[in-house]
Design an enzyme around this catalytic site. Sequence first.
Site, mmCIF file in Angstrom:
data_model
loop_
_atom_site.group_PDB
_atom_site.id
_atom_site.type_symbol
_atom_site.label_atom_id
_atom_site.label_comp_id
_atom_site.label_asym_id
_atom_site.label_seq_id
_atom_site.Cartn_x
_atom_site.Cartn_y
_atom_site.Cartn_z
ATOM 1 N N ARG A 64 0.859 -1.182 0.000
ATOM 2 C CA ARG A 64 0.000 0.000 0.000
ATOM 3 C C ARG A 64 0.899 1.237 0.000
ATOM 4 N NH1 ARG A 64 -2.951 -3.697 -0.740
ATOM 5 N NH2 ARG A 64 -4.949 -4.169 0.253
ATOM 6 N N LYS A 120 0.878 -14.829 -7.320
ATOM 7 C CA LYS A 120 -0.393 -14.661 -8.036
ATOM 8 C C LYS A 120 -0.148 -13.951 -9.370
ATOM 9 C CE LYS A 120 -1.066 -12.852 -4.128
ATOM 10 N NZ LYS A 120 -1.472 -12.024 -2.982
ATOM 11 N N GLY A 148 -10.322 -7.639 -2.523
ATOM 12 C CA GLY A 148 -10.469 -8.808 -1.662
ATOM 13 C C GLY A 148 -10.137 -10.126 -2.333
ATOM 14 N N ASP A 207 -7.052 -11.617 -0.775
ATOM 15 C CA ASP A 207 -7.338 -12.124 0.566
ATOM 16 C C ASP A 207 -8.062 -13.468 0.472
ATOM 17 O OD1 ASP A 207 -6.292 -9.697 1.505
ATOM 18 O OD2 ASP A 207 -8.263 -8.752 1.475
#
Length: 317
Positions: free
Chosen positions: A167, A224, A254, A257
Amino acid sequence: MDVVTIGESMAVFSPESSPLMRYAATYSRKFGGAESNVAIGLTRLGHEVGWISKVGNDELGKGLLSFIRGEGIDVSQVKIDETAQTGLYFKEVRNSSNVKVEYYRKGSAASQLHVTDLDEQYIANARYIHVTGITPALSESCYETIMRMIQIAKDNNVKVVFDPNLRKKLWSEDRAKEVLLEIASKADIVLPGISEGEFMFGIRDVDSLGQKFIEHGASLVVMKVGEKGAYYFTKERSELVPGFQVDQVVDPVGAGDGFAAGLISGLLDQLPLYQAVERGNAVGAMAVQIPGDFEGLPSREEIHQFLYGAELEDISR
C-alpha cells in the site's frame, strides 16, 4: 487456533447514488480489512481463527467488533482504545479495473497496536500466523508489534504466512521496500503478486522472482498472476496452477485475501500443494463475482461445488 492474524479492519463506505464519490449523495456502510477478510474466508471454510487488533470505543468500532465476532472469529485478543477512533475508508468502484480507495485511518485505534498487546501463549498455540505488509505501515509501534509476533511464532515452530499487500499510500517507498524484504526473509510462506515482487527485487520475470524469494528465506512462495492463476515455488520445484475463468468480475477488491484464505485452508487440510493453490485460485475467483471485500467468500460446501461440480439445490425452500 488454526490461524492467528493481526491487523486493522475499518468501516467501508461505498457510494450508492452515483459510481463517483464526488456526485454521490448516499453511501452504504460495510466493514473490511485484509487480515479480517482472510479470517472470514478461513472460518467459512471451517477453520478456527483468531484476530488481534484494536478498535475505538465508538459506534463504528462496536459494530465492527460485533460483525467480526458474528462471522465466528475469536476476538478475545481485540482491545478497545478509549482515545483513538476506528478507521474508515471510502471505496469507489467505477468498473472492475478502476477502483479507487481513500483512507481516513491516520491515528486510528489499530495504529496504536503495541507489543504489549500480544499474548505469547495465544500465538504459540496456533498452527499458522498470517501477517501482511499493511500493518507495519501504520506506525512504528505496529511495525515493532508485527516483528515481535513473527519472532514469537518462530520461537514456537508456528508457520509464518506473509502477504506483502503493498500500500504505497501508507508509507515511503524506501521504507516499504526495506520492511517488506525484512518480513519476507523471516516468513515460511510468501504470497506476492508480480508487481509486489518487482517492487521488492526490481525484476518482473516470474521464475526469477520465485527463486529470489526462496533464496531470501521462504520455503514456499506462491505468486499470483491474475486470471492465469498462481505459480508455486519450493527449493525442489515450481509449477503453474491455472486459474478459473469467471463470467464477470464485479469487484476485484479482496480477491488476494480470498486466495490467501483458500491456500491456507488447503495447507491446513494437508492437501497436496497443487490442490492447495488450486483452492486459493477458486476462492479468489468466487470472491470477485460478488460486490464487497468478503461477501463472495465461500463456505466449504460452496467451494466443493465450484471445484468438483457437486450437485446442490438451486433453490432452498
